[in-house]
Each structure stands twice: as C-alpha cells, then as structure tokens.
Design an enzyme around this catalytic site. Structure first.
Site, PDB file in Angstrom:
ATOM      1  N   SER A  89       0.742  -1.258   0.119  1.00 13.71           N
ATOM      2  CA  SER A  89      -0.047  -0.119   0.017  1.00 13.71           C
ATOM      3  C   SER A  89       0.769   1.293  -0.058  1.00 13.71           C
ATOM      4  CB  SER A  89      -0.988  -0.163   1.379  1.00 13.71           C
ATOM      5  OG  SER A  89      -0.377  -0.257   2.329  1.00 13.71           O
ATOM      6  N   HIS A  90       1.963   1.214   0.716  1.00 15.08           N
ATOM      7  CA  HIS A  90       2.747   2.479   0.782  1.00 15.08           C
ATOM      8  C   HIS A  90       4.163   1.973   0.315  1.00 15.08           C
ATOM      9  CE1 HIS A  90      -0.430   3.338   3.513  1.00 15.08           C
ATOM     10  NE2 HIS A  90       0.239   4.555   3.569  1.00 15.08           N
ATOM     11  N   ASN A  91       5.040   2.725  -0.638  1.00 16.70           N
ATOM     12  CA  ASN A  91       6.184   2.572  -1.137  1.00 16.70           C
ATOM     13  C   ASN A  91       7.142   3.715  -1.314  1.00 16.70           C
ATOM     14  OD1 ASN A  91       8.535   1.264  -2.375  1.00 16.70           O
ATOM     15  ND2 ASN A  91       7.373   0.428  -4.090  1.00 16.70           N
TER      16      ASN A  91
END
Length: 335
Positions: A89-91
């Site tokens: 979801s977050h990168n």
C-alpha cells in the site's frame, strides 16, 4: 474555513446520513458550502481518499514494514514489480543503503505467506539485501495533519479495550463497500444502503461495532501530504533499550506531529527498533519535533529517513481476488 473542515474530516467524520450537514452546522455555514470546499480539495488532490480505515491484523492479514537494498539503476524496474502486488500500500525511496521502504500485507488464505512473498519479491527485484520489520508493539497510528496550526504539540493517547466481534459474510460485504472512496454529495453512504437494502441505522450500528471491536480504526479523509503543504515527512528511527520500550514508545507517540509509532525488531545490520513517522511543513518543523522527542526519551542513537520519492500510497483492497491472482502468477518465484 477550508483548513478547519480538512482537520475535522481527518479526525472525526460524522457517521450519519448527512455528514456534511453536521459539519456545516458546527461551522455555521451551509451544507453546499462544505461539499464545495471538499470537492475543490479533492479536485486539487489535497484529499487523497475518504473511506473506512481498517485494522489489517484484525481482518486476518499478515503484514510488515519491509526495506530493500536496490541498486540505483534498478530502482525503476523494481518499483514496477513491487507496486504490482495488491498488498503493498505504501512504497517510498528513502536516504539510506536500504533505500526502498514499503508496507506489505498478505491475505488470510495466502498460500505463500508473508516471508515467502517477500523472498520472491527480493528475487524479482534483484535486491541485494532486505529486512523484515513487523510490528512488535503499536503505540500510535493516526494520520491527522494539523492544517490549522492550532493543535497542541502533545496529545494524550487513549488506551482502548476492544470488544469481541466474529466477522460474518455479511460483515465482509459491508467492509468491501466501506473501502470505496465516497463522493462528496449530501448522502454519501446511500449507495451502500441501496445496494444491501438496509437502513441507515443498520449500517451505522455495524460501523460502530467495527470501531468498538477495533476492526475499523475510523472513517476519515486522508490528505495528500505534499499537496496539503506538509513537504517534510520523515521516518525517524531510534535505537532504544528494549527493557524500557513501552515507556519510551508511549512518550514518543504523544507528540501530535507523530502519526505512526511502532516497536520493531533489531538485526545485526539494523540497530533501530523504535519507528516514528513525523510530518512537518518544513524541514525545520520536522527537526524541531525530532529535537523535542530526543529531549523527552532515553535513546542511544537516531536517524531521520526522509522520503525522496513516493512510488505508491493507497488503501489495500481487502478480500480482493487480486491477491490470489498475484500468487498464481508468481509461484515460480519460490524456486
């Protein structure tokens, strides 16, 4: 007025048939004015999404923060591979030899599991090294950017006792719908009650059950940090004594500029075990918060990892068949 509304919908979104009417009454303006302000903020990419925020673990998913060491000339290809996984979801790219940081979740029915999935991704991306940093203790998770500059610098973190809730197929139907980004219209939840043929009372009763059981953290708007003026966002990591971790973590979490605070494991090649995500409008704001925390806690060393590039930030689509599709496609990566 816009800043007041943006703060309100991050903190406590009214769970009623006409939530924008409630906000309008609180601010002594019209419902249409509230909706127009929010729609403008959405159009200008200040509001990223407005939907339910669920607890990954309580939905049966395994998750962890992960850091990869990727050669600079391989980053672009690696990011495409990582972002194709529905559980990432977050990168972000951060200023460290472990330069690619992402949050990873795998579904309850995963045939690979978390560690095997990460191993496959490390091979596909040609990572030189990686560390898996699961949550050992959660002290705080609550992104509420102070758009008004009026909030207190410290806050009291409420400890909550959650009731038991056994999720049913009916619950899963509602969870899937609550994940959708709502429209800024007078009755934004109407599509759910129409689809499920239920009443507003039934919907909000179930949503409150989700909140009281911890399944849903809250229903809220998430802002695009940079578009909202918060350009200095750092993941600050601290090396602390594990014997005093609870006391130290709770103190660090009490700072309002800290949105996330976790205790994570140490490794031979990674000595930091307390993680604080700090949001500031300028590097000076963020550094001031770091300095304030450093005066309040006992620690051996710390390091501020600023995000230089955001590659992905989205909500996980829980109970989607995209998870099984990814695993079927990448099973060969086990060998």
């Amino acid at each position: 007025m816009k800043d007041e509304i943006l703060l309100k919908i991050q903190k406590s979104f009214p769970l009623v048939a006409k939530p924008f009417e409630v906000l309008a009454n609180e601010l002594n303006i019209t419902e249409n004015e509230v909706i127009q302000i929010l729609q403008d903020a959405k159009t200008n990419n200040i509001i990223r999404q407005t939907s339910a925020i669920f607890d990954t673990k309580k939905l049966g998913y395994q998750s962890s923060l992960v850091a990869f060491e990727i050669d600079n000339d391989k980053i672009d290809d690696a990011v495409k591979i990582l972002n194709s996984h529905p559980g990432i979801s977050h990168n972000y790219e951060r200023n460290h030899s472990f330069n690619i940081w992402f949050t990873m979740a795998v579904a309850p029915d995963s045939s690979l599991g978390l560690e095997q999935t990460i191993k496959i991704l490390s091979k596909l991306t040609k990572a030189n090294d990686y560390i898996i940093l699961p949550t050992l203790k959660l002290f705080k998770i609550s992104v509420k950017l102070d758009t008004t500059n009026k909030e207190e610098k410290k806050e009291k973190i409420k400890k909550r006792d959650f009731k038991e809730l056994e999720l049913t197929p009916y619950h899963y139907e509602i969870i899937k719908l609550l994940q959708e980004d709502i429209e800024f219209i007078s009755e934004p939840f109407k599509f759910i009650i129409d689809k499920l043929n239920i009443t507003y009372d039934e919907l909000f009763c179930i949503m409150n059950d989700f909140i009281e059981s911890g399944v849903m953290r809250r229903f809220a708007s998430i802002l695009n940090h940079r578009h909202a003026g918060f350009n200095a966002n750092a993941m600050v990591v601290w090396e602390i004594d594990e014997n005093n971790a609870i006391e130290i973590g709770e103190e660090a979490a009490s700072f309002s500029a800290v949105s996330h605070c976790y205790l994570r494991p140490k490794y031979k090649n990674w000595k930091y075990n307390l993680f604080t995500m700090i949001h500031g409008k300028t590097n000076t704001d963020t550094q001031n918060t770091i300095d304030s925390i450093s005066k309040s806690i006992n620690y051996k060393s710390n390091m501020a990892l600023y995000s230089s590039r955001e590659f992905k930030k989205t909500r996980i689509s829980y109970f989607s068949n995209e998870f099984s599709k990814w695993e079927e496609k990448n099973q060969k990566g086990i060998a």
